[in-house]
Scaffold this motif. Structure first.
Motif, PDB file in Angstrom:
ATOM      1  N   VAL A  19       0.898  -1.127   0.132  1.00 51.51           N
ATOM      2  CA  VAL A  19       0.010  -0.110  -0.015  1.00 51.51           C
ATOM      3  C   VAL A  19       0.994   1.504   0.001  1.00 51.51           C
ATOM      4  O   VAL A  19       1.749   1.211   0.906  1.00 51.51           O
ATOM      5  CB  VAL A  19      -0.991  -0.002   1.192  1.00 51.51           C
ATOM      6  N   ARG A  20       0.707   2.244  -0.845  1.00 54.92           N
ATOM      7  CA  ARG A  20       1.479   3.398  -0.961  1.00 54.92           C
ATOM      8  C   ARG A  20       0.482   4.482  -1.449  1.00 54.92           C
ATOM      9  O   ARG A  20      -0.494   4.362  -1.672  1.00 54.92           O
ATOM     10  CB  ARG A  20       2.606   3.122  -2.127  1.00 54.92           C
ATOM     11  N   SER A  21       1.226   5.565  -1.179  1.00 54.23           N
ATOM     12  CA  SER A  21       0.603   6.727  -1.735  1.00 54.23           C
ATOM     13  C   SER A  21       0.152   6.880  -3.273  1.00 54.23           C
ATOM     14  O   SER A  21       1.068   6.450  -3.950  1.00 54.23           O
ATOM     15  CB  SER A  21       1.415   8.149  -1.329  1.00 54.23           C
ATOM     16  N   ALA A  22      -0.831   7.177  -3.763  1.00 58.19           N
ATOM     17  CA  ALA A  22      -1.014   7.196  -5.164  1.00 58.19           C
ATOM     18  C   ALA A  22      -0.077   8.344  -5.918  1.00 58.19           C
ATOM     19  O   ALA A  22       0.052   9.412  -5.371  1.00 58.19           O
ATOM     20  CB  ALA A  22      -2.673   7.634  -5.416  1.00 58.19           C
ATOM     21  N   ALA A  23       0.145   8.025  -7.219  1.00 55.21           N
ATOM     22  CA  ALA A  23       0.996   8.685  -7.903  1.00 55.21           C
ATOM     23  C   ALA A  23       0.015   9.424  -9.140  1.00 55.21           C
ATOM     24  O   ALA A  23      -0.799   8.864  -9.315  1.00 55.21           O
ATOM     25  CB  ALA A  23       2.145   7.909  -8.626  1.00 55.21           C
ATOM     26  N   LEU A  24       0.165  10.415  -9.712  1.00 57.59           N
ATOM     27  CA  LEU A  24      -0.193  10.926 -10.708  1.00 57.59           C
ATOM     28  C   LEU A  24      -0.695   9.868 -11.709  1.00 57.59           C
ATOM     29  O   LEU A  24      -1.931   9.868 -12.232  1.00 57.59           O
ATOM     30  CB  LEU A  24       0.409  11.989 -11.202  1.00 57.59           C
ATOM     31  N   GLN A  25       0.193   8.885 -12.235  1.00 54.06           N
ATOM     32  CA  GLN A  25      -0.020   8.121 -13.296  1.00 54.06           C
ATOM     33  C   GLN A  25      -0.951   7.071 -12.759  1.00 54.06           C
ATOM     34  O   GLN A  25      -1.482   6.178 -13.529  1.00 54.06           O
ATOM     35  CB  GLN A  25       1.355   7.268 -13.860  1.00 54.06           C
ATOM     36  N   THR A  52      -6.268   4.361 -13.349  1.00 52.23           N
ATOM     37  CA  THR A  52      -6.566   3.053 -12.890  1.00 52.23           C
ATOM     38  C   THR A  52      -7.522   3.531 -11.673  1.00 52.23           C
ATOM     39  O   THR A  52      -8.310   2.431 -11.586  1.00 52.23           O
ATOM     40  CB  THR A  52      -5.533   2.311 -12.517  1.00 52.23           C
ATOM     41  N   ILE A  53      -7.435   4.412 -10.964  1.00 58.36           N
ATOM     42  CA  ILE A  53      -8.130   4.546  -9.575  1.00 58.36           C
ATOM     43  C   ILE A  53      -9.558   4.718 -10.153  1.00 58.36           C
ATOM     44  O   ILE A  53     -10.441   4.206  -9.560  1.00 58.36           O
ATOM     45  CB  ILE A  53      -7.729   5.774  -8.571  1.00 58.36           C
ATOM     46  N   GLY A  54      -9.691   5.736 -11.004  1.00 59.46           N
ATOM     47  CA  GLY A  54     -11.072   5.759 -11.834  1.00 59.46           C
ATOM     48  C   GLY A  54     -11.656   4.432 -12.384  1.00 59.46           C
ATOM     49  O   GLY A  54     -12.905   4.355 -12.236  1.00 59.46           O
ATOM     50  N   ILE A  88      -5.080  -2.815  -7.268  1.00 62.26           N
ATOM     51  CA  ILE A  88      -6.242  -3.668  -7.220  1.00 62.26           C
ATOM     52  C   ILE A  88      -7.502  -2.986  -6.170  1.00 62.26           C
ATOM     53  O   ILE A  88      -8.452  -3.130  -5.961  1.00 62.26           O
ATOM     54  CB  ILE A  88      -6.103  -4.986  -6.475  1.00 62.26           C
ATOM     55  N   GLY A  89      -6.950  -1.871  -5.719  1.00 67.92           N
ATOM     56  CA  GLY A  89      -7.781  -1.044  -4.622  1.00 67.92           C
ATOM     57  C   GLY A  89      -7.056   0.446  -4.238  1.00 67.92           C
ATOM     58  O   GLY A  89      -6.105   0.725  -4.886  1.00 67.92           O
ATOM     59  N   PHE A  90      -8.092   1.134  -3.797  1.00 69.63           N
ATOM     60  CA  PHE A  90      -7.790   2.660  -3.350  1.00 69.63           C
ATOM     61  C   PHE A  90      -8.533   2.842  -2.116  1.00 69.63           C
ATOM     62  O   PHE A  90      -9.493   2.537  -1.923  1.00 69.63           O
ATOM     63  CB  PHE A  90      -7.674   3.601  -4.345  1.00 69.63           C
TER      64      PHE A  90
END
Length: 168
Positions: free
Chosen positions: A3-9, A13-15, A67-69
């Motif tokens: 689990v990590r902080s989301a990056a711009l790229q 995929t989050i969407g 796989i998740g956010f």
């Protein structure tokens, strides 16, 4: 799994994850048009970019696949968990629990709240299994459709820090 902080790229995929998970979760609970309007508002690239710039978004990565956010922010004296979703096919692998742990790490001395539409059995059982307790009822509307939500609360992981009393 990490689990990590989301990056711009990661935003596209989050969407994708948010759209598939919400369609799966809210089918039959909300009108299809309401879900689609909500998805456009919450998961368009401009909306995701605003959220990413405004507050933490964390992602769960299994191998090379996201796989998740989870999306959360500090508000007053608690953490608001505004979204936590995994790909429907990836549920049950522990990503949600790990994401929640990362969210709690924002401030272990703060309780966590999240609003769940009544009847969302997937959400309710997820939160209940992780120690959340049901709280107040919130009446609202999503794009004109009346909905009733329950606010769930997870107690703080550690007690709030108190200043030591001065000796006289």
């Amino acid at each position: 799994m990490i689990v990590r902080s989301a990056a711009l790229q990661d935003l596209s995929t989050i969407g994708e994850i948010g759209r598939s998970a919400m369609r799966d979760t809210y089918q039959g609970l909300l009108k299809a048009i309401t879900v689609e309007q909500w998805l456009e508002t919450a998961y368009s690239m401009p909306a995701l970019l605003r959220r990413w710039e405004d507050h933490p978004i964390f992602v769960a990565e299994d191998g090379s696949e996201l796989i998740g956010f989870a999306d959360a922010f500090l508000q007053d004296d608690h953490i608001v968990l505004s979204a936590i979703y995994t790909r429907p096919a990836a549920r049950g692998r522990g990503a949600g629990t790990r994401l929640l742990d990362r969210v709690r790490g924002l401030d272990p001395s703060a309780p966590v709240s999240c609003d769940v539409i009544l009847g969302n059995v997937k959400g309710e059982s997820f939160y209940e299994a992780r120690g959340f307790v049901p709280g107040e009822i919130v009446h609202t509307a999503l794009f004109g459709e009346p909905v009733i939500e329950r606010r769930w609360w997870l107690p703080a992981k550690t007690p709030p820090r108190r200043l030591a009393a001065r000796s006289r």
